[in-house]
Design a protein around this motif. Structure first.
Motif, PDB file in Angstrom:
ATOM      1  N   UNK A 187       9.690   0.753   1.373  1.00  0.00           N
ATOM      2  CA  UNK A 187       9.932   1.456   0.117  1.00  0.00           C
ATOM      3  C   UNK A 187       8.923   2.581   0.024  1.00  0.00           C
ATOM      4  N   UNK A 188       9.396   3.737  -0.283  1.00  0.00           N
ATOM      5  CA  UNK A 188       8.476   4.872  -0.337  1.00  0.00           C
ATOM      6  C   UNK A 188       9.186   6.123  -0.786  1.00  0.00           C
ATOM      7  N   UNK A 189       8.642   7.244  -0.365  1.00  0.00           N
ATOM      8  CA  UNK A 189       9.156   8.529  -0.808  1.00  0.00           C
ATOM      9  C   UNK A 189       9.494   9.402   0.406  1.00  0.00           C
ATOM     10  N   UNK A 228       6.994   8.298   3.509  1.00  0.00           N
ATOM     11  CA  UNK A 228       5.588   7.908   3.325  1.00  0.00           C
ATOM     12  C   UNK A 228       5.523   6.953   2.133  1.00  0.00           C
ATOM     13  N   UNK A 229       4.515   6.076   2.143  1.00  0.00           N
ATOM     14  CA  UNK A 229       4.282   5.212   0.976  1.00  0.00           C
ATOM     15  C   UNK A 229       2.811   5.184   0.589  1.00  0.00           C
ATOM     16  N   UNK A 230       2.042   6.101   1.170  1.00  0.00           N
ATOM     17  CA  UNK A 230       0.636   6.222   0.794  1.00  0.00           C
ATOM     18  C   UNK A 230      -0.291   5.225   1.464  1.00  0.00           C
ATOM     19  N   UNK A 231       0.281   4.278   2.220  1.00  0.00           N
ATOM     20  CA  UNK A 231      -0.579   3.296   2.881  1.00  0.00           C
ATOM     21  C   UNK A 231      -1.341   3.913   4.047  1.00  0.00           C
TER      22      UNK A 231
END
Lengths: 466, 466
Positions: free
Chosen positions: B23-25, B42-45
Motif C-alpha cells: 500500500x502506498x502512493x 513508494x510508501x516512505x519506508x
C-alpha cells in the motif's frame, strides 16, 4: 586502576581482589568499636549502595572519615572483596578515601536518610533525585522511553518532531498557553485598538501545542508509519494527581490503518514496554514494590498475560446505568465518562484495563472518523486501574466531504485547515493514531499515585520553581 | 496474503514467486504500447520505489489504472518476481490494484515528480515529506535520534526531561519567548500599574527555556550521568540558515568529569552516530550524495578516521591574527569568534573539525569553571566544516565561593539561584557537560545547507504556518 559505576561493581563486572575507584555520595556511615567504619556509597547508577570498609589506619580516618555524613561526595580507591554479609555480593576495602564535597550544616541537610513525604520532596525537586524512590522512578522513566523508541523502530516507524509553538488549536477546544515576544508592559495595538500581532515574533497569535497529531498526519501520509514523542501543554487550572501543565506525549500515526489496528498496536506496545521494565529494571521495581506500592510487580505480570477487554461506548453506558447507585453523576448516552465512572470500570467492575470505542461524535474532536451509524466516531480510549485514561486515539476522517461537513457543524473555519484538507485532496488514505500520556504510563508502571513524582520538575498552576 | 512495506520487499524479506499486498502512493506511471503499465510505488519506508507491472487484463485497467497520476494512493496485490531491469532486484506483477485516493486536479498537484526549490518546498511543508529528499532526511533524523539514545544508554547515562516553561533565564542573557495565560487584550495590573503576574498561570513571569542544563546539573549530582534531549527555544530575530526559533538539543551532564572528559565524550559520540548512519541509512545517504551534496559520504568516512584537533582559544586568536587579511572584523583576544572566523578555521585553515577550549571568562556564561589563570574558563566549542559550532560545553563551577563571586560580578541575584547554589553546598562534585544542536548535526551529516530542511515544520521569525 579502573573507575567504575556502583551498578557495574554490584553486577560483578569486576573480579574479586581487583583494585577499583568509585566516586559517589555517602548514604550512611556506621562506626564499629574496633575502629572500622562501614560507609554505604551510591552514585545513582542503581538503587543499591556498595559497602565500603574504612579502617582506622587510613591517614584521614580521624580528621575526615569520622566526620562523613549523608550526602558528602567522595572518591574511593580500594579492593573488591566477597562480602560476608547477606544481601550484598561484594564490598570494597578502602585504600584511600578522598572527600570531594562536604555537607554545609549536616544537621539541616534536606535529604537526611529517612522517609520524606512526597509533598516535601517536591519542594526540593533539585535534591529529590538523591532519594532511592525518585532515583528508581528516573531510571524506569529512562528505560521506558528507550523501550518505546525501540518498539516503534523495530516495527518500521520513524520518529518525527512536531512543532511546539503553533498558530492552530488542534482540538478546536482546550486551554492553551500564549507564546509572545510583544512587550507586555506596552502591548502594541492596531487602529481598532486590538493587539497588533503583526508586531509579534511570528506575526500572528501563537500558542503552545496540545498535540502533534495534525502535523503527524501529514508525515504519516508520506512515510506510512510515524510517531512523535515530545512535550505538550495544557493551560488547565486543574490541581489533580493526573494532570500536569507540561507533560510528554507519544503519538503514533499510521497510514492504511483503522481503529482496530491501533487498538492492537497499543496493546502490543504496552506489553512490550512492561516486559522490558520487568526484565531490565527489576531492582528498581523491586525497591518500589517493597517500599512504596506492594502490588506493582504482580499487576504488571498480570497485564502481560491478559487480553485487553474491548467494549463499545454504548455497552459501557448500559453497564454504568445498571450500577447507577455508585455514582454522583448519573450518566446517559451522549455524555463523557467522569473520573468516577472510569474508576468504577477498571478498579471495580472489570478489575482490569478496558478499551472503550465508538464514542458519540458530539463529545469527540472534529477529525475523528464518522461511523456508518452517523452518530458515533471511530475513537477509542484505554483506561487502566488506578490511573484512568492513559491512551486516547481514533481513526481519522479521510473523506474530504465528511470532514468539511464536520468543520462546518462545529463552526471551524475551513481555510484555517487548508493544509490538513490538502491531505484529503491528494492521495488520501485511511489512517489512525493515538496519544499516550507518558507520565500516566510511568505512574501506572511504578505504582506512584501522583504524576508530579514521575517527571523531574513538574509544572502545574502556581508551581514553576526550579 | 501478507501486507508488507516496500523496504522489506526490496530487502528480500519475501521470497520471489510469493504473493504480497503493498500500500502506498504512485511516484510515476509509464505505459507501454503493448498495453502494460509500469507503476513506481513508494510508501516512505525507504527512498526507493518498487516497480509494479499492471497488465491490461486487470479489470480497472482502462477505467482507473490508465488515469493514475503521481501521488494517488493505491493498494496492490501481486506476485513478487525477479526483476530483469538493472538497479532493482524484484518487481511486482499486479493481480489487483485498488485505487484508494485520487489527486484533485492532477495538473496542479504541488509535488509533481521533478526537482523543486527548497524555498518552494518549505511553503508546502505538509507535502514535502513525500519528496525523496525530505523523506531521506526524515529517516536519517530518526536513526540519528535513536543512535544518540542508544549511545548514552550503553554508556550508563539516564535520559531526563527538563522543563520547557521556566521562570529563570539560564544564560543570564539571550532572548526568550514569554509564556502566559493572562488576557492579552486586558492585561491585569497591580497598584504600581505594572503587569500583575500573580494572576498569571504560574503566578510569576514565565518563559520558554533556552537550555535544560541547570536542571540537568541537579540530576547529574544525584545519578552521576544524565542527558536531556528535547526542544529549546530562541526568540532571536535571526533569519539565517543555521538558526531556528524552536529546535532540539541534546545535553549530557556528568558528575566527576572535567573539560577533557567531555571533549573525549563528544568525539566518541559523534563518531558512533556517524558510523550508525553510514551503516543503517546507506541508501538514504547515497541518494543525498547523488542528488544533493556529492561529498557527504566521503566526508563522514574521513571524520571516522580523524582525531579531533584541539586548540586553546589563545592559540586560535594567534592564527586568526596572522591571517587578518581574510576577515572583515579584526579579531583580538577577548572577542567572540564571528562566523567568518569559524568558517576560515574549519573550511580553509584546518579543513577539518576543530575543538576550541579555554575561552576568556567575560564572553562566557557565569556557570563555567574559572581556570587557574583567573582569566579563562574551562569551556569548549566544537566547530565542523560548513556549519560552524555544533557543540558547546564546559566544566561547571563547583566551588560555591567562586560561583558566588561570578554571580556578583555579573550582577545576577544569588537568591534566584538558591537551588543551583544548593548543589554546591551539599556534596559538591566537579562536573561538566555540553549541548549538541540536533538540527545542526543533521545538517552536517546530510550535507543539507539549511537547518529549516532538517526539521519537519521549522519555526523562524514570521514562519508559523502548519
Amino acid at each position: 586502576m579502573k573507575t567504575m559505576l556502583v551498578a557495574d561493581i554490584l553486577n560483578g563486572r569486576i573480579k574479586v581482589e581487583n583494585k577499583v575507584i568509585i566516586r559517589g555520595w555517602v548514604r550512611t556511615r556506621r562506626d564499629s568499636k574496633a575502629g572500622i567504619s562501614f560507609i554505604a556509597i551510591y552514585d545513582g547508577s542503581c538503587v543499591n549502595t556498595v559497602q565500603v570498609i574504612a579502617n582506622n589506619n587510613l591517614k584521614n580516618y580521624k580528621s575526615e572519615i569520622l566526620h562523613l555524613t549523608s550526602g558528602c561526595s567522595v572518591s574511593i580507591a580500594g579492593y573488591v572483596k566477597k562480602s560476608p554479609s547477606k544481601g550484598q555480593s561484594v564490598e570494597i576495602y578502602a585504600i584511600q578515601i578522598d572527600v570531594i564535597g562536604w555537607i554545609d550544616k549536616p544537621e539541616t541537610y534536606p535529604i537526611a536518610p529517612k522517609k520524606h513525604s512526597m509533598e516535601y520532596l517536591r519542594e526540593i525537586a533539585h535534591l529529590r533525585p538523591r532519594t532511592n524512590l525518585i532515583g528508581s522512578v528516573t531510571r524506569i522513566r529512562h528505560t521506558l522511553a528507550l523501550a518505546l523508541h525501540q518498539f516503534f523502530d523495530q516495527h518500521g516507524y520513524y520518529w518525527i518532531s512536531t512543532p511546539l509553538i503553533t498558530s492552530s488549536n488542534t482540538e478546536g477546544a482546550g486551554e492553551m498557553f500564549r507564546v509572545s515576544t510583544l512587550d507586555i508592559e506596552n502591548i502594541p495595538r492596531n487602529l481598532n485598538n486590538k493587539v497588533d500581532y503583526s508586531k509579534d515574533f511570528f506575526g500572528k497569535e501563537t500558542f503552545l501545542t496540545v498535540s502533534g497529531q495534525l502535523n503527524a498526519e501529514a508525515y504519516a501520509c508520506a512515510l506510512s508509519k510515524v510517531y512523535t514523542f515530545g512535550p505538550v501543554f495544557r493551560a488547565e487550572n486543574s490541581n489533580t494527581s493526573r494532570h500536569l501543565a507540561e507533560f510528554w506525549m507519544l503519538e503514533p500515526e499510521i497510514a492504511f490503518a483503522n481503529l482496530n489496528d491501533i487498538i492492537i498496536l497499543a496493546e502490543s506496545m504496552l506489553k512490550y514496554v512492561v516486559k522490558v521494565i520487568l526484565e531490565n529494571r527489576a531492582e528498581d521495581l523491586s525497591y518500589l514494590d517493597k517500599n512504596s506500592n506492594k502490588s506493582i510487580i504482580s499487576r504488571l505480570e498480570k497485564l502481560l498475560l491478559s487480553n485487553f477487554l474491548c467494549l463499545d461506548y454504548t455497552e459501557v453506558i448500559d453497564i454504568l446505568q445498571k450500577h447507577h447507585e455508585y455514582f454522583n453523576i448519573p450518566i446517559t448516552w451522549g455524555m463523557d465518562l467522569a473520573s468516577e465512572h472510569e474508576r468504577y470500570l477498571t478498579d471495580k467492575y472489570f478489575e482490569s484495563s478496558v478499551v472503550i470505542k465508538n464514542y458519540p461524535k458530539q463529545i469527540k474532536a472534529f477529525y475523528m472518523r464518522l461511523n456508518d451509524d452517523m452518530k458515533t466516531v471511530s475513537a477509542m480510549d484505554i483506561l487502566v486501574p488506578g490511573i484512568g485514561e492513559i491512551i486516547g486515539g481514533s481513526q481519522r476522517e479521510e473523506r474530504l466531504e465528511i470532514l468539511d461537513k464536520r468543520l462546518d457543524e462545529i463552526g471551524l473555519n475551513k481555510s484555517d485547515y487548508w493544509w490538513y484538507r490538502d491531505l484529503r485532496r491528494y492521495g488520501t488514505v485511511p489512517h489512525a493514531g493515538f496519544g499516550l500520556g507518558f507520565e500516566r504510563l510511568i505512574a501506572y508502571i511504578t505504582g506512584i499515585h501522583n504524576v508530579r513524582e514521575v517527571i523531574p520538575f513538574p509544572r502545574s498552576p502556581y508551581n514553576i520553581d526550579f
